[in-house]
Design a protein around this motif. Structure first.
Motif, short mmCIF file in Angstrom:
data_model
loop_
_atom_site.label_atom_id
_atom_site.label_comp_id
_atom_site.label_asym_id
_atom_site.label_seq_id
_atom_site.Cartn_x
_atom_site.Cartn_y
_atom_site.Cartn_z
N VAL A 1 37.05 37.07 -65.16
CA VAL A 1 36.72 38.48 -64.95
C VAL A 1 35.43 38.77 -65.70
N PRO A 2 34.32 39.02 -65.00
CA PRO A 2 33.05 39.22 -65.70
C PRO A 2 32.99 40.54 -66.44
N LEU A 3 32.40 40.50 -67.64
CA LEU A 3 32.08 41.72 -68.38
C LEU A 3 30.75 42.25 -67.88
N ASP A 4 30.49 43.52 -68.14
CA ASP A 4 29.20 44.11 -67.78
C ASP A 4 28.11 43.45 -68.61
N ASP A 5 27.09 42.90 -67.95
CA ASP A 5 26.05 42.16 -68.64
C ASP A 5 25.25 43.02 -69.62
N ALA A 6 25.19 44.31 -69.39
CA ALA A 6 24.35 45.16 -70.23
C ALA A 6 24.94 45.36 -71.62
N ASP A 7 26.26 45.58 -71.70
CA ASP A 7 26.86 45.89 -73.00
C ASP A 7 28.25 45.26 -73.19
N GLY B 1 24.36 32.72 -66.10
CA GLY B 1 23.77 32.39 -67.39
C GLY B 1 22.53 31.54 -67.33
N SER B 2 21.84 31.52 -66.18
CA SER B 2 20.73 30.59 -66.00
C SER B 2 19.51 30.92 -66.84
N ASN B 3 19.42 32.17 -67.31
CA ASN B 3 18.28 32.56 -68.14
C ASN B 3 18.69 32.88 -69.58
N LEU B 4 19.85 32.38 -69.98
CA LEU B 4 20.35 32.68 -71.33
C LEU B 4 20.46 31.41 -72.16
N LEU B 5 20.24 31.57 -73.47
CA LEU B 5 20.49 30.52 -74.44
C LEU B 5 21.35 31.09 -75.56
N ARG B 6 22.25 30.28 -76.11
CA ARG B 6 23.06 30.73 -77.25
C ARG B 6 22.55 30.08 -78.53
N PHE B 7 22.32 30.93 -79.53
CA PHE B 7 21.88 30.49 -80.86
C PHE B 7 23.00 30.76 -81.87
N CYS B 8 23.27 29.80 -82.73
CA CYS B 8 24.26 29.96 -83.80
C CYS B 8 23.53 30.25 -85.10
N PHE B 9 23.94 31.31 -85.81
CA PHE B 9 23.31 31.60 -87.10
C PHE B 9 24.24 31.34 -88.28
#
Length: 404
Positions: free
Chosen positions: A157-163, A378-386
Protein backbone atom coordinates in the motif's frame (compact mmCIF):
# COMPACT_ATOMS: atom_id res chain seq x y z
CA UNK A 1 -0.83 -46.31 2.43
CA UNK A 2 2.78 -45.54 1.53
CA UNK A 3 2.98 -43.98 -2.00
CA UNK A 4 5.26 -46.75 -3.42
CA UNK A 5 2.91 -49.44 -2.10
CA UNK A 6 -0.07 -47.62 -3.59
CA UNK A 7 1.59 -47.54 -7.01
CA UNK A 8 2.37 -51.26 -6.89
CA UNK A 9 -1.17 -52.07 -5.85
CA UNK A 10 -2.58 -50.27 -8.85
CA UNK A 11 -0.13 -51.87 -11.24
CA UNK A 12 1.63 -48.60 -12.10
CA UNK A 13 5.40 -48.44 -12.21
CA UNK A 14 7.45 -45.60 -10.80
CA UNK A 15 9.10 -43.72 -13.69
CA UNK A 16 12.84 -44.27 -13.58
CA UNK A 17 13.60 -40.57 -14.11
CA UNK A 18 15.79 -38.69 -11.68
CA UNK A 19 14.81 -34.99 -11.46
CA UNK A 20 17.59 -32.56 -12.26
CA UNK A 21 19.19 -30.70 -9.38
CA UNK A 22 17.69 -27.23 -9.25
CA UNK A 23 16.91 -24.26 -7.04
CA UNK A 24 13.65 -24.11 -5.12
CA UNK A 25 10.65 -22.27 -6.54
CA UNK A 26 11.47 -19.30 -4.33
CA UNK A 27 15.14 -18.92 -5.16
CA UNK A 28 14.98 -17.35 -8.65
CA UNK A 29 13.12 -14.38 -7.17
CA UNK A 30 15.69 -13.85 -4.42
CA UNK A 31 18.68 -11.68 -5.22
CA UNK A 32 21.39 -10.16 -3.09
CA UNK A 33 20.10 -7.20 -1.12
CA UNK A 34 21.05 -3.86 -2.69
CA UNK A 35 22.16 -2.84 0.80
CA UNK A 36 24.66 -5.71 0.94
CA UNK A 37 25.71 -5.21 -2.68
CA UNK A 38 26.53 -1.53 -2.17
CA UNK A 39 28.41 -2.29 1.05
CA UNK A 40 30.58 -4.81 -0.81
CA UNK A 41 31.23 -2.31 -3.61
CA UNK A 42 32.07 0.38 -1.05
CA UNK A 43 34.63 -1.90 0.61
CA UNK A 44 36.16 -2.62 -2.77
CA UNK A 45 36.83 1.04 -3.52
CA UNK A 46 37.56 2.13 0.05
CA UNK A 47 34.58 4.50 0.19
CA UNK A 48 32.42 5.87 3.02
CA UNK A 49 29.57 3.47 3.71
CA UNK A 50 26.30 5.36 4.18
CA UNK A 51 24.42 2.39 2.74
CA UNK A 52 24.07 -0.28 5.41
CA UNK A 53 22.41 0.65 8.69
CA UNK A 54 25.22 -0.80 10.77
CA UNK A 55 25.28 2.05 13.30
CA UNK A 56 29.00 1.95 14.11
CA UNK A 57 28.94 4.50 16.92
CA UNK A 58 30.29 3.49 20.35
CA UNK A 59 28.33 0.96 22.38
CA UNK A 60 27.56 1.64 26.08
CA UNK A 61 30.43 0.69 28.37
CA UNK A 62 28.09 -1.40 30.53
CA UNK A 63 27.18 -3.58 27.54
CA UNK A 64 30.79 -4.44 26.74
CA UNK A 65 31.73 -4.98 30.39
CA UNK A 66 28.68 -7.17 31.00
CA UNK A 67 29.38 -9.37 27.97
CA UNK A 68 33.07 -9.80 28.84
CA UNK A 69 32.20 -10.67 32.45
CA UNK A 70 29.63 -13.21 31.25
CA UNK A 71 32.21 -14.92 29.03
CA UNK A 72 34.70 -15.07 31.89
CA UNK A 73 32.00 -16.35 34.26
CA UNK A 74 31.23 -19.24 31.90
CA UNK A 75 27.91 -18.10 30.40
CA UNK A 76 28.81 -19.56 27.02
CA UNK A 77 26.20 -22.26 26.50
CA UNK A 78 22.66 -22.22 25.16
CA UNK A 79 20.14 -20.19 27.12
CA UNK A 80 16.50 -21.03 27.62
CA UNK A 81 14.61 -20.66 24.37
CA UNK A 82 12.96 -17.44 25.62
CA UNK A 83 16.27 -15.90 26.74
CA UNK A 84 17.86 -15.30 30.13
CA UNK A 85 15.59 -14.06 32.93
CA UNK A 86 17.69 -10.93 33.75
CA UNK A 87 17.34 -9.71 30.16
CA UNK A 88 13.63 -10.45 29.91
CA UNK A 89 13.06 -8.65 33.22
CA UNK A 90 15.13 -5.64 32.11
CA UNK A 91 13.20 -5.47 28.81
CA UNK A 92 9.89 -5.57 30.72
CA UNK A 93 11.01 -2.59 32.83
CA UNK A 94 12.07 -0.72 29.70
CA UNK A 95 8.74 -1.43 27.97
CA UNK A 96 6.80 -0.19 30.99
CA UNK A 97 8.82 3.04 31.11
CA UNK A 98 9.12 3.84 27.41
CA UNK A 99 6.28 1.99 25.66
CA UNK A 100 3.70 2.17 28.47
CA UNK A 101 3.17 -1.57 28.06
CA UNK A 102 2.83 -3.92 31.00
CA UNK A 103 4.48 -7.14 29.82
CA UNK A 104 4.97 -10.30 31.89
CA UNK A 105 8.67 -11.21 31.38
CA UNK A 106 7.93 -14.87 32.06
CA UNK A 107 5.02 -15.47 29.67
CA UNK A 108 4.80 -12.56 27.21
CA UNK A 109 8.41 -11.87 26.23
CA UNK A 110 10.80 -13.70 23.92
CA UNK A 111 14.45 -12.76 23.40
CA UNK A 112 15.17 -13.27 19.71
CA UNK A 113 18.01 -13.36 17.22
CA UNK A 114 17.50 -9.75 16.24
CA UNK A 115 14.22 -8.16 15.23
CA UNK A 116 14.56 -10.11 11.97
CA UNK A 117 14.42 -13.39 13.88
CA UNK A 118 11.40 -12.19 15.81
CA UNK A 119 9.42 -11.43 12.67
CA UNK A 120 10.45 -14.69 11.01
CA UNK A 121 9.33 -16.80 13.98
CA UNK A 122 6.09 -14.87 14.48
CA UNK A 123 5.07 -15.28 10.84
CA UNK A 124 5.77 -19.02 10.98
CA UNK A 125 3.69 -19.37 14.13
CA UNK A 126 0.71 -17.22 13.21
CA UNK A 127 0.30 -17.23 9.41
CA UNK A 128 -0.20 -19.83 6.68
CA UNK A 129 1.11 -19.98 3.08
CA UNK A 130 -1.08 -17.87 0.84
CA UNK A 131 -2.13 -15.48 3.62
CA UNK A 132 -1.88 -11.81 2.66
CA UNK A 133 -0.02 -9.23 4.74
CA UNK A 134 -0.47 -5.51 4.16
CA UNK A 135 2.56 -3.21 4.40
CA UNK A 136 3.39 0.30 3.33
CA UNK A 137 5.62 1.56 0.52
CA UNK A 138 8.43 2.54 0.69
CA UNK A 139 9.06 -0.70 2.55
CA UNK A 140 12.02 -2.37 4.19
CA UNK A 141 13.13 -5.08 1.78
CA UNK A 142 13.78 -7.69 4.47
CA UNK A 143 10.14 -7.46 5.55
CA UNK A 144 8.97 -8.31 2.05
CA UNK A 145 11.60 -11.03 1.62
CA UNK A 146 10.67 -12.62 4.96
CA UNK A 147 7.05 -12.85 3.85
CA UNK A 148 7.97 -14.27 0.45
CA UNK A 149 10.34 -16.81 2.00
CA UNK A 150 7.38 -18.27 3.88
CA UNK A 151 5.12 -18.23 0.82
CA UNK A 152 3.05 -15.42 2.28
CA UNK A 153 1.71 -12.69 -0.02
CA UNK A 154 2.89 -9.13 0.64
CA UNK A 155 0.28 -6.59 -0.44
CA UNK A 156 1.89 -3.19 -0.88
CA UNK A 157 0.00 0.00 0.00
CA UNK A 158 1.85 3.14 -1.15
CA UNK A 159 2.17 6.14 1.13
CA UNK A 160 1.80 9.64 -0.28
CA UNK A 161 5.20 10.54 -1.74
CA UNK A 162 4.99 14.15 -0.60
CA UNK A 163 4.69 13.60 3.16
CA UNK A 164 4.30 9.82 3.67
CA UNK A 165 0.68 10.08 4.82
CA UNK A 166 -1.69 7.09 4.64
CA UNK A 167 -4.59 6.94 2.21
CA UNK A 168 -7.01 4.92 4.32
CA UNK A 169 -9.39 4.32 1.43
CA UNK A 170 -6.50 2.72 -0.46
CA UNK A 171 -5.60 0.67 2.63
CA UNK A 172 -9.15 -0.60 3.02
CA UNK A 173 -9.41 -1.37 -0.70
CA UNK A 174 -6.27 -3.53 -0.45
CA UNK A 175 -7.95 -5.89 2.03
CA UNK A 176 -9.36 -9.18 0.79
CA UNK A 177 -10.78 -12.33 2.34
CA UNK A 178 -7.17 -13.63 2.54
CA UNK A 179 -5.79 -10.66 4.50
CA UNK A 180 -4.48 -11.87 7.84
CA UNK A 181 -2.11 -9.16 9.08
CA UNK A 182 -0.75 -5.64 8.78
CA UNK A 183 2.99 -5.08 9.10
CA UNK A 184 4.06 -1.71 10.50
CA UNK A 185 7.48 -0.12 10.91
CA UNK A 186 7.58 3.09 12.97
CA UNK A 187 9.86 4.98 12.90
CA UNK A 188 10.20 3.65 9.39
CA UNK A 189 13.11 2.48 7.32
CA UNK A 190 13.73 4.03 4.77
CA UNK A 191 11.36 7.02 4.88
CA UNK A 192 11.87 8.07 8.49
CA UNK A 193 8.09 8.33 8.90
CA UNK A 194 6.76 8.25 12.46
CA UNK A 195 3.16 7.03 12.49
CA UNK A 196 0.96 9.36 14.51
CA UNK A 197 -1.34 8.25 17.29
CA UNK A 198 -4.31 9.13 15.06
CA UNK A 199 -3.01 7.03 12.16
CA UNK A 200 -2.32 4.07 14.42
CA UNK A 201 -5.78 4.36 15.99
CA UNK A 202 -7.39 4.08 12.56
CA UNK A 203 -5.16 1.11 11.70
CA UNK A 204 -6.18 -0.48 15.01
CA UNK A 205 -9.86 -0.02 14.12
CA UNK A 206 -9.34 -1.77 10.78
CA UNK A 207 -7.38 -4.59 12.41
CA UNK A 208 -10.14 -5.12 14.96
CA UNK A 209 -12.90 -4.90 12.36
CA UNK A 210 -11.23 -7.47 10.10
CA UNK A 211 -9.72 -9.59 12.90
CA UNK A 212 -6.10 -9.10 11.79
CA UNK A 213 -2.77 -9.48 13.49
CA UNK A 214 -0.57 -6.38 13.58
CA UNK A 215 3.19 -6.96 13.44
CA UNK A 216 4.79 -3.78 14.78
CA UNK A 217 8.52 -3.42 14.08
CA UNK A 218 9.69 -0.74 16.53
CA UNK A 219 13.46 -1.21 16.25
CA UNK A 220 14.02 2.57 15.78
CA UNK A 221 11.70 3.59 18.62
CA UNK A 222 14.30 5.79 20.36
CA UNK A 223 15.32 7.70 17.22
CA UNK A 224 12.71 10.48 17.22
CA UNK A 225 13.15 14.07 16.11
CA UNK A 226 11.48 17.46 16.46
CA UNK A 227 9.56 16.44 19.59
CA UNK A 228 7.69 13.53 18.03
CA UNK A 229 6.34 10.68 20.17
CA UNK A 230 6.58 6.97 19.60
CA UNK A 231 3.32 5.08 20.06
CA UNK A 232 3.31 1.31 20.42
CA UNK A 233 0.13 0.02 18.72
CA UNK A 234 -0.29 -2.61 21.45
CA UNK A 235 -1.26 0.19 23.87
CA UNK A 236 -4.34 1.12 21.81
CA UNK A 237 -7.82 -0.22 22.61
CA UNK A 238 -8.40 -3.79 21.43
CA UNK A 239 -4.80 -4.29 20.31
CA UNK A 240 -3.11 -6.16 23.19
CA UNK A 241 -4.34 -9.55 21.95
CA UNK A 242 -3.61 -9.06 18.24
CA UNK A 243 -0.43 -6.95 18.28
CA UNK A 244 3.01 -8.56 18.06
CA UNK A 245 5.50 -5.93 19.23
CA UNK A 246 8.99 -6.41 17.80
CA UNK A 247 12.09 -4.45 18.74
CA UNK A 248 15.67 -4.92 19.84
CA UNK A 249 18.84 -3.29 21.11
CA UNK A 250 20.90 -3.45 17.91
CA UNK A 251 20.34 0.15 16.87
CA UNK A 252 19.86 1.77 20.28
CA UNK A 253 23.11 0.40 21.73
CA UNK A 254 25.05 0.22 18.42
CA UNK A 255 25.38 -3.57 18.68
CA UNK A 256 23.93 -4.67 15.35
CA UNK A 257 26.29 -7.66 15.23
CA UNK A 258 25.15 -8.98 18.61
CA UNK A 259 21.70 -10.02 17.33
CA UNK A 260 19.74 -9.10 20.47
CA UNK A 261 16.11 -8.59 19.59
CA UNK A 262 12.87 -9.25 21.40
CA UNK A 263 9.19 -9.83 20.86
CA UNK A 264 6.23 -9.12 23.14
CA UNK A 265 2.85 -10.72 22.58
CA UNK A 266 -0.11 -12.19 24.40
CA UNK A 267 0.78 -15.31 26.37
CA UNK A 268 -1.36 -17.51 24.12
CA UNK A 269 0.94 -16.85 21.14
CA UNK A 270 4.35 -17.11 22.83
CA UNK A 271 4.79 -20.91 22.97
CA UNK A 272 4.32 -21.33 19.20
CA UNK A 273 6.48 -18.31 18.33
CA UNK A 274 9.16 -19.53 20.75
CA UNK A 275 9.07 -22.98 19.17
CA UNK A 276 9.82 -21.66 15.69
CA UNK A 277 12.48 -19.29 16.94
CA UNK A 278 14.19 -22.16 18.76
CA UNK A 279 13.90 -24.34 15.65
CA UNK A 280 15.59 -21.73 13.46
CA UNK A 281 17.98 -19.84 15.75
CA UNK A 282 18.07 -21.77 19.08
CA UNK A 283 18.87 -18.57 20.99
CA UNK A 284 20.68 -15.25 20.86
CA UNK A 285 24.37 -15.44 21.91
CA UNK A 286 24.37 -16.13 25.64
CA UNK A 287 27.12 -13.77 26.91
CA UNK A 288 25.78 -10.96 24.75
CA UNK A 289 22.38 -11.35 26.37
CA UNK A 290 24.07 -10.69 29.72
CA UNK A 291 25.81 -7.64 28.27
CA UNK A 292 22.51 -6.28 26.94
CA UNK A 293 20.83 -6.82 30.31
CA UNK A 294 23.65 -4.98 32.07
CA UNK A 295 23.33 -2.01 29.70
CA UNK A 296 19.55 -1.81 30.11
CA UNK A 297 19.90 -1.76 33.90
CA UNK A 298 22.76 0.74 33.90
CA UNK A 299 20.99 3.22 31.60
CA UNK A 300 17.53 2.87 33.10
CA UNK A 301 17.61 6.10 35.14
CA UNK A 302 20.00 8.15 33.03
CA UNK A 303 19.63 10.67 30.20
CA UNK A 304 20.90 8.11 27.66
CA UNK A 305 17.74 7.94 25.53
CA UNK A 306 17.19 11.70 25.55
CA UNK A 307 20.83 12.26 24.63
CA UNK A 308 20.50 9.71 21.82
CA UNK A 309 17.68 11.70 20.25
CA UNK A 310 19.69 14.90 20.41
CA UNK A 311 22.82 13.29 18.98
CA UNK A 312 21.01 11.78 16.00
CA UNK A 313 18.95 14.87 15.31
CA UNK A 314 22.24 16.76 15.01
CA UNK A 315 23.59 14.08 12.63
CA UNK A 316 20.38 14.25 10.59
CA UNK A 317 20.59 18.02 10.23
CA UNK A 318 24.27 17.85 9.27
CA UNK A 319 23.68 15.36 6.45
CA UNK A 320 20.48 17.05 5.26
CA UNK A 321 22.38 20.33 4.91
CA UNK A 322 25.14 18.65 2.88
CA UNK A 323 22.59 16.92 0.63
CA UNK A 324 20.80 20.20 0.03
CA UNK A 325 24.11 21.83 -0.86
CA UNK A 326 24.76 19.01 -3.35
CA UNK A 327 21.28 19.53 -4.87
CA UNK A 328 20.21 16.07 -3.73
CA UNK A 329 17.05 17.33 -2.06
CA UNK A 330 16.34 15.30 1.12
CA UNK A 331 13.05 14.15 2.58
CA UNK A 332 13.77 15.25 6.15
CA UNK A 333 13.09 12.19 8.35
CA UNK A 334 10.89 12.33 11.44
CA UNK A 335 12.69 9.37 13.00
CA UNK A 336 15.10 6.43 12.44
CA UNK A 337 18.51 7.26 10.94
CA UNK A 338 18.02 7.23 7.19
CA UNK A 339 17.39 9.95 4.62
CA UNK A 340 15.76 9.43 1.24
CA UNK A 341 17.07 12.05 -1.19
CA UNK A 342 16.13 13.02 -4.74
CA UNK A 343 19.00 11.94 -7.00
CA UNK A 344 17.52 13.20 -10.29
CA UNK A 345 20.62 15.26 -11.00
CA UNK A 346 22.95 12.25 -10.97
CA UNK A 347 23.87 10.38 -14.13
CA UNK A 348 22.08 7.07 -14.67
CA UNK A 349 18.81 5.67 -15.94
CA UNK A 350 18.08 3.73 -12.73
CA UNK A 351 18.57 4.26 -9.03
CA UNK A 352 21.27 1.57 -9.05
CA UNK A 353 23.19 3.44 -11.74
CA UNK A 354 22.81 6.72 -9.85
CA UNK A 355 24.11 5.08 -6.66
CA UNK A 356 27.18 3.85 -8.49
CA UNK A 357 27.67 7.29 -10.05
CA UNK A 358 27.74 8.84 -6.58
CA UNK A 359 30.16 6.19 -5.31
CA UNK A 360 32.43 6.80 -8.27
CA UNK A 361 32.30 10.60 -8.06
CA UNK A 362 32.68 11.17 -4.34
CA UNK A 363 33.28 7.80 -2.70
CA UNK A 364 29.96 7.56 -0.84
CA UNK A 365 27.93 4.34 -0.85
CA UNK A 366 24.15 4.62 -0.67
CA UNK A 367 21.22 2.31 -1.31
CA UNK A 368 19.20 2.72 -4.53
CA UNK A 369 15.66 3.81 -3.75
CA UNK A 370 14.33 1.03 -5.96
CA UNK A 371 15.25 -1.41 -3.16
CA UNK A 372 12.27 -0.07 -1.19
CA UNK A 373 9.66 0.02 -3.96
CA UNK A 374 7.91 -2.29 -6.35
CA UNK A 375 9.27 -2.53 -9.89
CA UNK A 376 9.59 0.92 -11.42
CA UNK A 377 9.42 2.83 -8.16
CA UNK A 378 12.12 4.81 -6.37
CA UNK A 379 14.14 5.25 -9.56
CA UNK A 380 15.30 8.75 -8.63
CA UNK A 381 15.86 8.15 -4.92
CA UNK A 382 18.90 7.19 -2.85
CA UNK A 383 18.93 6.23 0.84
CA UNK A 384 21.66 7.63 3.08
CA UNK A 385 22.36 6.31 6.60
CA UNK A 386 23.57 8.82 9.18
CA UNK A 387 24.10 6.32 12.00
CA UNK A 388 27.85 6.87 11.69
CA UNK A 389 30.79 8.09 13.73
CA UNK A 390 31.24 11.85 13.45
CA UNK A 391 34.56 11.77 11.55
CA UNK A 392 33.08 9.52 8.84
CA UNK A 393 29.91 11.59 8.65
CA UNK A 394 31.91 14.83 8.34
CA UNK A 395 34.04 13.31 5.56
CA UNK A 396 30.90 12.27 3.72
CA UNK A 397 29.38 15.74 4.07
CA UNK A 398 32.54 17.39 2.79
CA UNK A 399 32.55 15.05 -0.21
CA UNK A 400 28.91 15.83 -0.96
CA UNK A 401 29.51 19.58 -0.74
CA UNK A 402 32.29 19.22 -3.29
CA UNK A 403 29.74 17.64 -5.62
CA UNK A 404 27.77 20.90 -5.82
Amino acid sequence: MHPEIALEATGNAMPDVKPALQLSELSPAIIQSEIRAMSVECDRVGGINLAQGICDTRLPDAAAAGAIAAIEDGHNIYTRLDGIAPLREAIAVKMAQHNYLAVDPHSELLVTNGATGALHAACLALLNPGDEVLLFEPFYGYHVSTLLSQRLVPVIVPLDDADWTIDFDRLRDAMTSRTRAILLNSPANPSGKVFTRGELARIAELATEHDLFVFSDEIYEHFLFDGREHVSPATLPGMAERCITISGLSKTFSITGWRIGYLAAAARWLPAIGYFHDLTYVCSPAPLQYGAAAALRALESTSFYTDLRGEYERKRDLLCAALTCAELVPFVPQGAYYILADATRLQGATASEKARTLLRQCGIATVPGSAFYRAGGGSNLLRFCFGKKDPDLHRACEALEQLA
